[in-house]
Design a protein around this motif. Structure first.
Motif, mmCIF file in Angstrom:
data_model
loop_
_atom_site.group_PDB
_atom_site.id
_atom_site.type_symbol
_atom_site.label_atom_id
_atom_site.label_comp_id
_atom_site.label_asym_id
_atom_site.label_seq_id
_atom_site.Cartn_x
_atom_site.Cartn_y
_atom_site.Cartn_z
ATOM 1 N N PRO A 14 0.810 -1.231 0.000
ATOM 2 C CA PRO A 14 0.000 0.000 0.000
ATOM 3 C C PRO A 14 0.839 1.275 0.000
ATOM 4 O O PRO A 14 0.412 2.299 -0.545
ATOM 5 C CB PRO A 14 -0.821 -0.123 1.289
ATOM 6 C CG PRO A 14 -0.931 -1.589 1.519
ATOM 7 C CD PRO A 14 0.388 -2.142 1.087
ATOM 8 N N SER A 15 2.034 1.208 0.591
ATOM 9 C CA SER A 15 2.899 2.393 0.595
ATOM 10 C C SER A 15 3.330 2.765 -0.819
ATOM 11 O O SER A 15 3.399 3.947 -1.174
ATOM 12 C CB SER A 15 4.145 2.137 1.456
ATOM 13 O OG SER A 15 3.804 1.994 2.810
ATOM 14 N N ILE A 40 -9.214 11.931 -7.660
ATOM 15 C CA ILE A 40 -9.096 10.485 -7.485
ATOM 16 C C ILE A 40 -7.701 10.101 -7.010
ATOM 17 O O ILE A 40 -7.534 9.223 -6.153
ATOM 18 C CB ILE A 40 -9.429 9.758 -8.806
ATOM 19 C CG1 ILE A 40 -10.918 9.887 -9.115
ATOM 20 C CG2 ILE A 40 -9.025 8.293 -8.732
ATOM 21 C CD1 ILE A 40 -11.826 9.259 -8.090
ATOM 22 N N LEU A 41 -6.677 10.758 -7.538
ATOM 23 C CA LEU A 41 -5.305 10.447 -7.131
ATOM 24 C C LEU A 41 -5.085 10.755 -5.651
ATOM 25 O O LEU A 41 -4.444 9.982 -4.934
ATOM 26 C CB LEU A 41 -4.313 11.235 -7.991
ATOM 27 C CG LEU A 41 -4.170 10.775 -9.446
ATOM 28 C CD1 LEU A 41 -3.273 11.736 -10.222
ATOM 29 C CD2 LEU A 41 -3.610 9.357 -9.512
ATOM 30 N N VAL A 42 -5.616 11.881 -5.186
ATOM 31 C CA VAL A 42 -5.478 12.236 -3.770
ATOM 32 C C VAL A 42 -6.270 11.268 -2.899
ATOM 33 O O VAL A 42 -5.793 10.818 -1.846
ATOM 34 C CB VAL A 42 -5.940 13.687 -3.534
ATOM 35 C CG1 VAL A 42 -5.945 14.011 -2.039
ATOM 36 C CG2 VAL A 42 -5.042 14.660 -4.272
ATOM 37 N N MET A 47 -6.358 6.709 0.938
ATOM 38 C CA MET A 47 -6.846 5.343 1.159
ATOM 39 C C MET A 47 -5.685 4.385 1.392
ATOM 40 O O MET A 47 -5.708 3.568 2.324
ATOM 41 C CB MET A 47 -7.652 4.870 -0.056
ATOM 42 C CG MET A 47 -9.039 5.436 -0.178
ATOM 43 S SD MET A 47 -9.799 4.941 -1.746
ATOM 44 C CE MET A 47 -9.630 3.165 -1.680
ATOM 45 N N SER A 48 -4.679 4.478 0.557
ATOM 46 C CA SER A 48 -3.527 3.577 0.670
ATOM 47 C C SER A 48 -2.782 3.791 1.981
ATOM 48 O O SER A 48 -2.285 2.832 2.589
ATOM 49 C CB SER A 48 -2.582 3.787 -0.518
ATOM 50 O OG SER A 48 -3.241 3.530 -1.746
ATOM 51 N N LEU A 49 -2.710 5.039 2.429
ATOM 52 C CA LEU A 49 -2.082 5.308 3.728
ATOM 53 C C LEU A 49 -2.879 4.665 4.861
ATOM 54 O O LEU A 49 -2.295 4.124 5.813
ATOM 55 C CB LEU A 49 -1.972 6.817 3.955
ATOM 56 C CG LEU A 49 -0.966 7.583 3.096
ATOM 57 C CD1 LEU A 49 -0.958 9.054 3.494
ATOM 58 C CD2 LEU A 49 0.434 6.993 3.226
ATOM 59 N N ILE A 50 -4.202 4.727 4.767
ATOM 60 C CA ILE A 50 -5.050 4.084 5.776
ATOM 61 C C ILE A 50 -4.802 2.579 5.793
ATOM 62 O O ILE A 50 -4.669 1.955 6.866
ATOM 63 C CB ILE A 50 -6.538 4.373 5.496
ATOM 64 C CG1 ILE A 50 -6.839 5.869 5.636
ATOM 65 C CG2 ILE A 50 -7.433 3.558 6.427
ATOM 66 C CD1 ILE A 50 -6.734 6.398 7.031
ATOM 67 N N LEU A 107 -12.495 11.995 1.700
ATOM 68 C CA LEU A 107 -13.108 10.876 0.985
ATOM 69 C C LEU A 107 -12.218 9.639 1.061
ATOM 70 O O LEU A 107 -12.700 8.518 1.246
ATOM 71 C CB LEU A 107 -13.354 11.247 -0.475
ATOM 72 C CG LEU A 107 -14.563 12.125 -0.789
ATOM 73 C CD1 LEU A 107 -14.669 12.343 -2.296
ATOM 74 C CD2 LEU A 107 -15.849 11.504 -0.263
ATOM 75 N N GLY A 108 -10.918 9.847 0.914
ATOM 76 C CA GLY A 108 -9.986 8.729 1.016
ATOM 77 C C GLY A 108 -10.024 8.089 2.389
ATOM 78 O O GLY A 108 -9.988 6.861 2.520
ATOM 79 N N PHE A 109 -10.108 8.920 3.419
ATOM 80 C CA PHE A 109 -10.212 8.400 4.786
ATOM 81 C C PHE A 109 -11.501 7.607 4.971
ATOM 82 O O PHE A 109 -11.496 6.503 5.533
ATOM 83 C CB PHE A 109 -10.165 9.553 5.790
ATOM 84 C CG PHE A 109 -10.798 9.230 7.114
ATOM 85 C CD1 PHE A 109 -10.174 8.380 8.006
ATOM 86 C CD2 PHE A 109 -12.039 9.761 7.444
ATOM 87 C CE1 PHE A 109 -10.774 8.060 9.224
ATOM 88 C CE2 PHE A 109 -12.646 9.457 8.653
ATOM 89 C CZ PHE A 109 -12.013 8.603 9.550
#
Length: 298
Positions: A14-15, A40-42, A47-50, A107-109
């Protein structure tokens, strides 16, 4: 991310997804955040950080990576424009860009937390995610006619589901009538999905309220039902920790079905209400139909 489940080196995948997402964003003009591609990129970055944070804290690597990879893929394919980021005639201030960046990050969170809940449910963060989701709906930040609305709503259903699963699992125990409860709730759920979808689709001017609405409702219901029934086979793949693994697989798959069908049609938002009610019926059916076993357990 999804393919990493077949190796033993997926802990930090994910990193890399987060890194590639943010690097791609940084190479774009600063006002690209105002377009779906930049947003979408942000969102994917956060999301990936979560996902990575929860894996670092001990969450199941293969589950998080498999689900996370699928969701990231769907979001990118649905939301990122085919022609990439294009120049616009509009000018945005730094404040507007920052606010949009914050919105995309939230949104990512929200989406990331919902998929982490399947392995590590966090009530407080889930409440925060629900509040943000409700706020965005009320303020109109999320367009209810868009495919992204379907994706985030499907994610919310998926993320809240473990809470109700835990509540019912503590009460159903062992009893008679498991097959009846599963079969009857599944059948009723499919019928309700069809009826509510038909009623909702009938409001579409391009479809009408006749045979067109019937046909659309039929194949949407067929798609959802196929995905849901396929989920009942998850225990065969080893996902049998739940007291009612077949029902659990059905509900998990139903919650994801609108998002998966969003690839095929923009009418998929019409099945959301039916899917929610079908899931609620499936959860509550064992409490109503099953009877406590009269035989003493060994």
């Amino acid at each position: 991310m999804t393919l990493s489940i077949f190796t033993s080196y997926g802990k930090w995948v994910p990193s890399f997804t987060a890194l590639f997402s943010i690097l791609s964003f940084l190479q774009l003009p600063e006002d690209s955040i105002q377009q779906s591609g930049g947003e979408i990129l942000v969102t994917t970055f956060v999301m990936s950080l979560i996902f990575q944070l929860n894996i670092y804290r001990g969450a199941e690597v293969k589950v998080v990576n498999s689900l996370g990879g699928i969701v990231v893929c769907i979001i990118m394919l649905n939301g990122y424009p085919k022609d990439g980021i294009t120049e616009t005639i509009f000018e945005y201030t730094m404040t507007e860009n920052i606010l949009q960046f914050v919105y995309a990050s939230i949104l990512g969170f929200v989406i990331g937390q919902m998929y982490v809940n399947i392995v590590k449910f966090d009530r407080n963060l889930t409440v925060v995610a629900i509040l943000f989701y409700s706020l965005f709906l009320i303020t109109g930040e999320i367009e209810t006619e868009s495919s992204f609305f379907v994706i985030i709503t499907s994610s919310m259903i998926f993320g809240i589901l473990p809470y109700f699963e835990t509540l019912t699992s503590q009460k159903i125990g062992t009893g008679d009538g498991r097959t009846l409860a599963l079969g009857l709730s599944t059948l009723i759920g499919i019928v309700i999905i069809f009826i509510l979808t038909f009623v909702s689709v009938s409001t579409e001017n391009r479809i009408g309220d006749g045979s067109g609405a019937f046909a659309v409702a039929m194949w949407l219901t067929l798609g959802v039902s196929t995905i849901g029934l396929g989920g009942m086979l998850l225990p065969i793949a080893g996902f049998d920790q739940h007291p009612r693994p077949e029902g659990w697989g059905l509900r998990i798959s139903l919650s994801l079905s609108p998002m998966l069908l969003s690839f095929q049609t923009d009418l998929v938002n019409h099945i959301l209400l039916g899917v929610i009610i079908a899931i609620l019926i499936s959860i509550s059916a064992p409490l109503v139909i099953e009877k406590k076993s009269s035989k003493p357990t060994q």
